[in-house]
Design a protein around this motif. Structure first.
Motif, PDB file in Angstrom:
ATOM      1  N   ASN A   1     -10.851 -35.532  29.705  1.00 15.14           N
ATOM      2  CA  ASN A   1     -11.314 -34.164  29.961  1.00 15.14           C
ATOM      3  C   ASN A   1     -12.829 -34.027  29.833  1.00 15.14           C
ATOM      4  OD1 ASN A   1      -8.739 -33.016  30.509  1.00 15.14           O
ATOM      5  ND2 ASN A   1      -8.317 -33.037  28.317  1.00 15.14           N
ATOM      6  N   LEU A   2     -13.541 -34.994  30.365  1.00 16.03           N
ATOM      7  CA  LEU A   2     -15.001 -34.974  30.332  1.00 16.03           C
ATOM      8  C   LEU A   2     -15.545 -34.651  31.721  1.00 16.03           C
ATOM      9  CD1 LEU A   2     -15.676 -38.267  28.335  1.00 16.03           C
ATOM     10  CD2 LEU A   2     -15.944 -35.944  27.487  1.00 16.03           C
ATOM     11  N   THR A   3     -16.599 -33.883  31.764  1.00 16.28           N
ATOM     12  CA  THR A   3     -17.314 -33.697  33.021  1.00 16.28           C
ATOM     13  C   THR A   3     -18.277 -34.862  33.186  1.00 16.28           C
ATOM     14  OG1 THR A   3     -19.138 -32.489  32.005  1.00 16.28           O
ATOM     15  CG2 THR A   3     -17.238 -31.180  32.766  1.00 16.28           C
ATOM     16  N   GLN A   4     -18.788 -35.022  34.393  1.00 15.82           N
ATOM     17  CA  GLN A   4     -19.795 -36.064  34.607  1.00 15.82           C
ATOM     18  C   GLN A   4     -21.011 -35.795  33.730  1.00 15.82           C
ATOM     19  OE1 GLN A   4     -20.660 -36.161  38.804  1.00 15.82           O
ATOM     20  NE2 GLN A   4     -18.913 -37.492  39.248  1.00 15.82           N
ATOM     21  N   ALA A   5     -21.396 -34.535  33.611  1.00 14.15           N
ATOM     22  CA  ALA A   5     -22.579 -34.170  32.820  1.00 14.15           C
ATOM     23  C   ALA A   5     -22.375 -34.505  31.339  1.00 14.15           C
ATOM     24  CB  ALA A   5     -22.891 -32.691  32.993  1.00 14.15           C
ATOM     25  N   THR A   6     -21.192 -34.210  30.816  1.00 14.45           N
ATOM     26  CA  THR A   6     -20.907 -34.504  29.408  1.00 14.45           C
ATOM     27  C   THR A   6     -20.901 -36.009  29.169  1.00 14.45           C
ATOM     28  OG1 THR A   6     -19.597 -32.493  29.223  1.00 14.45           O
ATOM     29  CG2 THR A   6     -19.255 -34.163  27.539  1.00 14.45           C
ATOM     30  N   MET A   7     -20.274 -36.744  30.077  1.00 13.32           N
ATOM     31  CA  MET A   7     -20.226 -38.194  29.924  1.00 13.32           C
ATOM     32  C   MET A   7     -21.629 -38.792  30.019  1.00 13.32           C
ATOM     33  SD  MET A   7     -17.563 -40.781  31.621  1.00 13.32           S
ATOM     34  CE  MET A   7     -18.240 -42.134  32.532  1.00 13.32           C
TER      35      MET A   7
ATOM     36  N   LEU B   1     -23.588 -40.998  27.234  1.00  6.66           N
ATOM     37  CA  LEU B   1     -24.021 -42.346  27.583  1.00  6.66           C
ATOM     38  C   LEU B   1     -25.545 -42.457  27.681  1.00  6.66           C
ATOM     39  CD1 LEU B   1     -22.676 -45.062  28.214  1.00  6.66           C
ATOM     40  CD2 LEU B   1     -22.643 -44.412  30.614  1.00  6.66           C
ATOM     41  N   CYS B   2     -26.228 -41.316  27.503  1.00  6.67           N
ATOM     42  CA  CYS B   2     -27.700 -41.271  27.594  1.00  6.67           C
ATOM     43  C   CYS B   2     -28.199 -41.731  28.962  1.00  6.67           C
ATOM     44  CB  CYS B   2     -28.352 -42.094  26.481  1.00  6.67           C
ATOM     45  SG  CYS B   2     -27.951 -41.517  24.833  1.00  6.67           S
ATOM     46  N   CYS B   3     -27.596 -41.157  29.992  1.00  5.74           N
ATOM     47  CA  CYS B   3     -28.040 -41.446  31.350  1.00  5.74           C
ATOM     48  C   CYS B   3     -27.965 -40.157  32.155  1.00  5.74           C
ATOM     49  CB  CYS B   3     -27.188 -42.549  31.979  1.00  5.74           C
ATOM     50  SG  CYS B   3     -25.477 -42.096  32.318  1.00  5.74           S
ATOM     51  N   LYS B   4     -28.286 -40.222  33.424  1.00  7.03           N
ATOM     52  CA  LYS B   4     -28.259 -39.042  34.277  1.00  7.03           C
ATOM     53  C   LYS B   4     -26.858 -38.839  34.857  1.00  7.03           C
ATOM     54  CE  LYS B   4     -33.070 -39.421  35.642  1.00  7.03           C
ATOM     55  NZ  LYS B   4     -34.003 -39.541  36.762  1.00  7.03           N
ATOM     56  N   GLN B   5     -26.535 -37.598  35.162  1.00  6.09           N
ATOM     57  CA  GLN B   5     -25.248 -37.274  35.761  1.00  6.09           C
ATOM     58  C   GLN B   5     -25.095 -37.976  37.109  1.00  6.09           C
ATOM     59  OE1 GLN B   5     -24.850 -34.702  38.534  1.00  6.09           O
ATOM     60  NE2 GLN B   5     -22.726 -35.366  38.638  1.00  6.09           N
ATOM     61  N   THR B   6     -26.200 -38.143  37.806  1.00  2.00           N
ATOM     62  CA  THR B   6     -26.134 -38.839  39.100  1.00  2.00           C
ATOM     63  C   THR B   6     -25.706 -40.293  38.931  1.00  2.00           C
ATOM     64  OG1 THR B   6     -28.515 -39.273  38.993  1.00  2.00           O
ATOM     65  CG2 THR B   6     -27.813 -37.347  40.268  1.00  2.00           C
TER      66      THR B   6
END
Length: 79
Positions: free
Chosen positions: A11-17, A21-26
């Motif tokens: 139940n994670l969004t790309q933004a949350t993940m 992970l200390c990276c960009k959503q892209t």
């Protein structure tokens, strides 16, 4: 199972993940589309975030790449 599926199971969004992970959503988006792979140093943290083994992460990345390559080859590009 793909990286996107593993993320959705938690139940994670790309933004949350991406934040975890200390990276960009892209970057997460590219991993899920098979356009990029996480750095090898990120695999342990990614496995921790998704609560699975590094082996499962690697298999999911391979599945994602194969799935998206097949879509492009069949003319159903989903990128």
């Amino acid at each position: 199972m793909t990286i996107k599926h593993l993320r959705q199971l938690k139940n994670l969004t790309q933004a949350t993940m991406a934040k975890k992970l200390c990276c960009k959503q892209t970057s997460i988006s590219k991993y899920e589309k098979g356009l990029a792979m996480p750095k090898i140093e990120q695999l342990p943290e990614l496995a921790k975030i998704l609560n699975c083994s590094i082996e499962e992460i690697v298999l999911a990345l391979i599945a994602t790449k194969k799935q998206n390559r097949g879509a492009v080859e069949n003319g159903n590009e989903r990128i």
